[in-house]
Write an enzyme that holds these catalytic residues in place. Structure first.
Site, mmCIF file in Angstrom:
data_model
loop_
_atom_site.group_PDB
_atom_site.id
_atom_site.type_symbol
_atom_site.label_atom_id
_atom_site.label_comp_id
_atom_site.label_asym_id
_atom_site.label_seq_id
_atom_site.Cartn_x
_atom_site.Cartn_y
_atom_site.Cartn_z
ATOM 1 N N ASP A 271 1.088 6.430 6.357
ATOM 2 C CA ASP A 271 0.564 6.458 4.993
ATOM 3 C C ASP A 271 1.380 7.456 4.187
ATOM 4 O O ASP A 271 1.964 8.379 4.759
ATOM 5 C CB ASP A 271 -0.921 6.837 4.971
ATOM 6 C CG ASP A 271 -1.634 6.241 3.767
ATOM 7 O OD1 ASP A 271 -1.343 6.683 2.635
ATOM 8 O OD2 ASP A 271 -2.466 5.328 3.943
ATOM 9 N N HIS A 317 -4.148 -7.475 -0.398
ATOM 10 C CA HIS A 317 -4.949 -7.925 -1.543
ATOM 11 C C HIS A 317 -4.874 -6.936 -2.715
ATOM 12 O O HIS A 317 -5.353 -7.239 -3.805
ATOM 13 C CB HIS A 317 -6.397 -8.194 -1.125
ATOM 14 C CG HIS A 317 -7.222 -6.965 -0.877
ATOM 15 N ND1 HIS A 317 -8.586 -7.015 -0.729
ATOM 16 C CD2 HIS A 317 -6.885 -5.659 -0.735
ATOM 17 C CE1 HIS A 317 -9.047 -5.793 -0.517
ATOM 18 N NE2 HIS A 317 -8.038 -4.965 -0.511
#
Length: 409
Positions: A271, A317
């Protein structure tokens, strides 16, 4: 008299579905006949309903009487629609709403149909249940709990962004979103930065706190379900799982804890903020389960090559197609022969549910992202690399969560 969709004829047949004393109409299996005249159906407005409503040898039960009254009221309403050259009622999206009835009698006829239909529904399902549903008590209670748990009153970003999304859509000329587009979020907060950039610049931390609380609420059930959807314990290769965009390792820890002693031996969580102010207790939990953190931006070259699994949860998404293709290209270059790409995201139906549609709008408004059906996922993979294909879509009855297993030819 036949209407556009046969509604008038259907109602006529319902009215004349039995022998009506005093009338010339006999109906046998829906076919009107007479000894001296050819089969015909009168216009609804000309049907005499009195014999039908009075032709009982014993008092008619109120429930049955309501049904006959409803047919009569519908016929009256249809007659008014025909007089004003209005189309029949329909559930089609393009159907005209009959709010422009000019004659007061038509409005009254419509209201009568609605009142009778509501009373029939109440009697059919029992008055107590009807009152419970129509009063929306269950809805208010459940909605209030969700609102409190998610602290909806603090979701400033979502509500303000939604109010400007129509303007953003017009600016984009109603096409598929691109990364550089101005979204409802950008218009609402007068910024050209995307949601994630604004979140990173939040010096006071209020936005980050709201976002993290919302994500914790979303993760409550998912953390238990995800490790059981896919057989992580049977992976091949080197036993390494790379959780791309995995935050501080919440999902990774759940997967590793569920698969102790299996072929899954190690996990790297990547991340952009993976090494920032991580609590020691989190690091200790990660170490015990074989989870390590690595700073990485998934738009950059993937530093870990040949892993057994590259795992993405709720990443794609958040981004438009072009951005997703860039992310996928970085992974394809790092994948080995036995590598698997696992994408934990929605695979919506071709005719999506209302919640799925609303979620799709949320993704679009905030991020320019979208929820995708299977054909859209396949097109996305082909755009990134012709060799990518969906091997299997893993689902569970426990939750709507889905995992796409994607491989290279």
């Amino acid at each position: 008299m036949a209407s556009q969709d046969g509604t008038t004829e259907l109602l006529s047949q319902s009215v004349n579905s039995t022998c009506i004393p005093g009338s010339t109409y006999h109906v046998d299996r829906g076919r009107a006949s007479s000894a001296s005249t050819p089969p015909t159906s009168p216009p609804l407005s000309e049907v005499d309903y009195t014999p039908l409503l009075e032709s009982t040898q014993e008092p008619r039960h109120e429930y049955t009487q309501l049904a006959h009254s409803l047919v009569k009221a519908m016929a009256d309403y249809v007659g008014h629609l025909q007089e004003e050259n209005l189309p029949m009622p329909s559930l089609e999206p393009a159907a005209q709403v009959h709010g422009g009835l000019k004659v007061q009698g038509g409005v009254a006829a419509r209201d009568t149909v609605v009142k009778l239909a509501q009373k029939i529904v109440a009697m059919t399902m029992d008055p107590e249940m009807k009152l419970f549903i129509s009063s929306l008590q269950f809805h208010f209670c459940s909605s209030l709990k969700v609102a409190i748990d998610l602290r909806v009153h603090e979701l400033d970003e979502c509500f303000r962004a939604s109010s400007r999304q129509a303007d953003a859509l017009a600016l984009a000329r109603y096409r598929e979103p691109h990364e550089a587009d101005t979204l409802g979020f950008g218009l609402a907060f007068n910024t050209t930065a995307n949601f994630w950039e604004v979140l990173a610049r939040d010096t006071e931390g209020k936005r980050s706190q709201r976002f993290n609380r919302a994500m914790r609420a979303v993760n409550i059930n998912a953390l238990e379900v995800i490790p059981r959807i896919y057989p992580f314990n049977r992976i091949g290769g080197n036993g390494l799982l790379v959780d791309v965009g995995g935050g501080l390792g919440q999902v990774a820890r759940a997967i590793m804890a569920t698969n102790q002693g299996s072929r899954l031996q190690r996990c790297i969580v990547q991340d952009v903020c993976a090494a920032d102010d991580v609590l020691e207790e989190v690091l200790e939990s990660n170490r015990k389960l074989g989870v390590e953190l690595q700073r990485h931006d998934f738009f950059d070259k993937q530093p870990v090559t040949g892993a057994s699994i590259y795992f993405f949860r709720h990443i794609f998404h958040d981004w438009p197609d072009r951005a997703c293709v860039k992310i996928l290209k970085q992974i394809v270059q790092a994948m080995g022969r036995d590598s698997r790409l696992l994408i934990c995201d929605q695979v919506v139906d071709d005719e999506p549910s209302i919640p799925a549609t609303l979620y799709d709008i949320d993704m679009w408004t905030l991020f320019g992202g979208k929820e995708r059906n299977r054909s859209e996922w396949e097109a996305l993979f082909r755009a990134a690399d012709e060799r990518l294909y969906i091997k299997k879509v893993w689902t569970t009855t426990e939750a709507p969560t889905t995992i796409l297993e994607v491989c290279l030819w």
